[in-house]
Design a protein around this motif. Structure first.
Motif, PDB file in Angstrom:
ATOM      1  N   ASP B   5      16.112 -14.178 -22.063  1.00 18.78           N
ATOM      2  CA  ASP B   5      15.205 -15.303 -21.964  1.00 18.78           C
ATOM      3  C   ASP B   5      14.809 -15.822 -23.352  1.00 18.78           C
ATOM      4  O   ASP B   5      14.060 -15.171 -24.070  1.00 18.78           O
ATOM      5  CB  ASP B   5      13.967 -14.866 -21.163  1.00 18.78           C
ATOM      6  CG  ASP B   5      12.973 -16.006 -20.959  1.00 18.78           C
ATOM      7  OD1 ASP B   5      13.372 -17.173 -21.154  1.00 18.78           O
ATOM      8  OD2 ASP B   5      11.812 -15.712 -20.629  1.00 18.78           O
ATOM      9  N   SER B   6      15.339 -16.969 -23.713  1.00 22.80           N
ATOM     10  CA  SER B   6      14.994 -17.668 -24.967  1.00 22.80           C
ATOM     11  C   SER B   6      15.036 -16.764 -26.185  1.00 22.80           C
ATOM     12  O   SER B   6      14.124 -16.770 -26.999  1.00 22.80           O
ATOM     13  CB  SER B   6      13.593 -18.283 -24.887  1.00 22.80           C
ATOM     14  OG  SER B   6      13.361 -18.833 -23.641  1.00 22.80           O
ATOM     15  N   THR B   8      15.884 -15.500 -29.737  1.00 22.98           N
ATOM     16  CA  THR B   8      16.306 -15.922 -31.068  1.00 22.98           C
ATOM     17  C   THR B   8      16.289 -14.681 -31.956  1.00 22.98           C
ATOM     18  O   THR B   8      15.349 -13.901 -31.924  1.00 22.98           O
ATOM     19  CB  THR B   8      15.354 -16.984 -31.650  1.00 22.98           C
ATOM     20  OG1 THR B   8      15.446 -18.161 -30.842  1.00 22.98           O
ATOM     21  CG2 THR B   8      15.728 -17.334 -33.078  1.00 22.98           C
ATOM     22  N   ASP B  19      17.801 -19.332 -29.388  1.00 25.53           N
ATOM     23  CA  ASP B  19      17.225 -19.736 -28.112  1.00 25.53           C
ATOM     24  C   ASP B  19      18.207 -19.506 -26.954  1.00 25.53           C
ATOM     25  O   ASP B  19      18.467 -20.393 -26.157  1.00 25.53           O
ATOM     26  CB  ASP B  19      16.829 -21.218 -28.191  1.00 25.53           C
ATOM     27  CG  ASP B  19      15.870 -21.594 -27.067  1.00 25.53           C
ATOM     28  OD1 ASP B  19      15.163 -20.692 -26.577  1.00 25.53           O
ATOM     29  OD2 ASP B  19      15.845 -22.779 -26.681  1.00 25.53           O
ATOM     30  N   THR B  21      19.572 -18.209 -23.489  1.00 26.10           N
ATOM     31  CA  THR B  21      19.067 -17.893 -22.154  1.00 26.10           C
ATOM     32  C   THR B  21      20.220 -17.816 -21.160  1.00 26.10           C
ATOM     33  O   THR B  21      21.036 -18.735 -21.105  1.00 26.10           O
ATOM     34  CB  THR B  21      18.068 -18.967 -21.664  1.00 26.10           C
ATOM     35  OG1 THR B  21      16.986 -19.043 -22.588  1.00 26.10           O
ATOM     36  CG2 THR B  21      17.528 -18.626 -20.279  1.00 26.10           C
ATOM     37  N   GLY B  56      11.531 -14.503 -27.846  1.00 28.38           N
ATOM     38  CA  GLY B  56      12.111 -14.313 -26.526  1.00 28.38           C
ATOM     39  C   GLY B  56      12.235 -12.846 -26.175  1.00 28.38           C
ATOM     40  O   GLY B  56      11.844 -11.967 -26.949  1.00 28.38           O
TER      41      GLY B  56
END
Lengths: 278, 314
Positions: B5-6, B8, B19, B21, B56
């Motif tokens: 999830d997101s 980085t 980012d 996902t 994330g």
């Protein structure tokens, strides 16, 4: 009416459902890791031979040359100090092994397996410390006792022997094992901070053996005031039966300070292991 | 189920993952594709709690890897980088891993048998060949009988026999209903094993698709080649929005954005003679290269001309 879903659609659940990562489990794992490396067994064997054998060897040489010793030397001969003298050599093996316990995992990549199995990470460090402390203390205490009784038997011919019940004798014998145990733990800390074998061993040698040398070339007033606090001098108070001079910390004060140094190294290692990517 | 999830991840100034996902769904084989240096290994290391993302998070069955009470029983992983002490025997390596979970010697012997290492289990792992090392890695991954298996380039550097063994093993795991997340930089390898594809380049998500959709899309985008003595007239006749026309040689056009039928009909309407009309075809490999072509970290330009999807020879 309910329909049972086809079983093939369901992701299987591990049959090993009772499995759990616990500190006792990790300790067992670290014990297996320690005993299954040839390098560990050799290093420990060397430390045992050094600790148990060096004192008796020196004592035997001294006894054979007893008549050549000066009267003052004969009068102040301390068979307890001679007996535990093996730590001078054994500490090198213990320190190197302490560093290797951690850096050996980083250099081979084993650390990734270790941290995947124990992703909370710190139990790995605690387990290493527990296992290493237990093994080192047991081996060094046994070796120290062997050296003590062997040396007393050797020096009895000139009636300079001590009993374990004599003032400070037992403390010195146990102290040699204690000093080396804490030294090993400190080196695990250094290994964890630097994560590199050469760096860890260099740091261990520098802190223990190079610092006193640097201190000695400073003006003597400065040297006198810092020398008792250096790791080696503070740590070995507990393994010393009779001191050569008066410029030293009290036995347990010095050892407590040494434990403090080890605690600092271990704390920094814990922070490093938690923060860094593996 | 693995959820990224997101995420980085930066190494100093270098952005390894940007980012990112995606979801790895349970019970199927998900292929994780990208050129070398795209961030596949880093993503897997983030999932396994070895690397900490800057932003994330990654979860397994809803929990961070770090919070799993018995991680080896939920996720088994084979990393690309070696993760074995060379001085320890295969048996003792697996035993030490099993003991962290209270898993017994019986299971250790079971996985050694499973990967066919029984004869060399007592030998030092440092002397193992690449293929034997991979088998040991697979044994470690299966030690906890996990429902999810993560494998980073498991076939890399293996001989044909080793590759066949890995493939058979993967199919077996999938057939047992396990979630398999498998990385590779070779599309052809993936097409044979994966149901779903997650494709990344330079740390960014490029595609989250199925093998079938990728083939359809690739074929649609592939160029139609047409040979005509009236190439210039044909070019004018075909010109429209969304159509790209190139002329690699005199009298030949490469048309993108039209089917061969559309090109043929347009030619007929304008009374243009065609000598040749070849429908666009793209292999998965080409589709993959076209997707990742702009996202390769190192182009082989020094060896004369860009060759997308490849690293220069080291």
């Amino acid at each position: 009416m309910s329909v049972t879903p086809p079983t093939a659609e369901r992701a299987p659940v591990s049959r090993l459902r009772s499995a759990r990562v616990t500190l006792p489990h990790v300790v067992r794992s670290e014990w297996t890791k320690l005993r299954t490396l040839r390098s560990t067994r050799w290093t420990l064997l060397i430390s045992v031979i050094a600790m148990a054998g060096l004192g008796p060897l020196v004592a035997a040489v001294q006894m054979s040359r007893w008549n050549q010793l000066r009267p003052h030397e004969r009068l102040t001969y301390d068979s307890v100090t001679t007996a535990v003298g093996g730590w001078h050599l054994a500490q090198l093996a213990i320190g190197v092994l302490g560093v290797l316990v951690i850096t050996g995992e980083y250099s081979t990549g084993m650390i990734r397996s270790s941290l995947m199995a124990v992703p909370r990470r710190l139990p790995v460090l605690w387990a290493k410390l527990i296992v290493f402390a237990a093994v080192t203390f047991a081996l060094m205490l046994a070796s120290s006792l062997i050296a003590f009784f062997a040396v007393q038997a050797i020096v009895a011919q000139h009636h300079v022997q001590h009993g374990l019940g004599d003032p400070g004798a037992l403390r010195t014998v146990v102290g040699a094992a204690l000093y080396q145990t804490v030294l090993g733990l400190m080196c695990i800390g250094l290994g964890g901070i630097l994560r590199n074998t050469a760096g860890g061993i260099a740091a261990f040698v520098a802190l223990l053996f190079v610092l006193p040398g640097i201190s000695a070339i400073l003006p003597s007033s400065v040297n006198d005031s810092i020398s008792p606090y250096l790791p080696l001098n503070a740590g070995t108070t507990v393994a010393t039966h009779s001191f050569g001079g008066s410029n030293h910390l009290a036995t347990w004060t010095g050892f407590a300070l040494f434990c403090g140094y080890a605690a600092v190294a271990i704390t920094l290692a814990a922070v490093t292991i938690m923060r860094r990517d593996a | 189920m693995i959820e990224v999830d997101s995420v980085t991840k930066r190494f100093g100034d270098k952005v390894a993952l940007q980012d990112l996902t995606f979801t790895v769904r349970p019970g199927i084989v998900t292929g994780f594709l990208g050129p070398n240096g795209a961030g596949k290994s880093t993503t897997m290391r983030v999932i396994l709690g070895l690397d900490r993302p800057n932003e994330g998070r990654a979860t397994i069955n809803g929990r961070s890897y770090r919070d799993l009470p018995a991680p080896l029983t939920e996720v088994g992983a084979l990393l690309e980088a070696r993760a074995i002490h060379t001085g320890r025997s295969a048996y003792n390596h697996l035993l030490s891993m099993a003991q962290t979970h209270g898993i017994g010697r019986e299971r250790v012997r079971e996985v050694i048998e499973l990967v066919g290492l029984s004869e060399v289990a007592r030998k030092r792992a440092g002397g193992f060949s690449l293929g034997m090392g991979q088998r040991l890695g697979v044994a470690a991954a299966l030690l906890g009988d996990p429902s999810t298996v993560i494998l980073d380039e498991p076939a890399n550097g293996l001989d044909p026999e080793g590759i066949l063994w890995i493939r058979t093993m993967l199919r077996g795991l999938a057939a047992e209903g396990r979630t398999v997340f498998l990385s590779s930089h070779l599309m052809a390898e993936m097409a044979q094993t994966a149901d779903h594809l997650v494709i990344i380049g330079r740390g960014r998500l490029i595609a989250d698709t199925t093998v079938a959709d990728l083939v359809t899309q690739a074929s649609h985008d592939a160029a139609v080649i047409v040979r005509s003595p009236q190439a210039d007239e044909l070019r004018d006749a075909l010109a429209a929005d969304g159509v790209a026309i190139a002329s690699p040689e005199r009298g030949v056009l490469e048309v993108q954005g039209m089917t061969s039928a559309q090109v043929g009909e347009a030619a007929a309407r304008h009374g243009i003679v065609l000598h040749e009309l070849i429908a666009g075809q793209a292999s998965l490999e080409q589709a993959f290269m076209r997707l990742t072509g702009g996202d390769v970290e190192f182009h082989a330009s020094i060896f004369g001309g860009p060759e997308p999807g490849r690293e220069p020879a080291a």
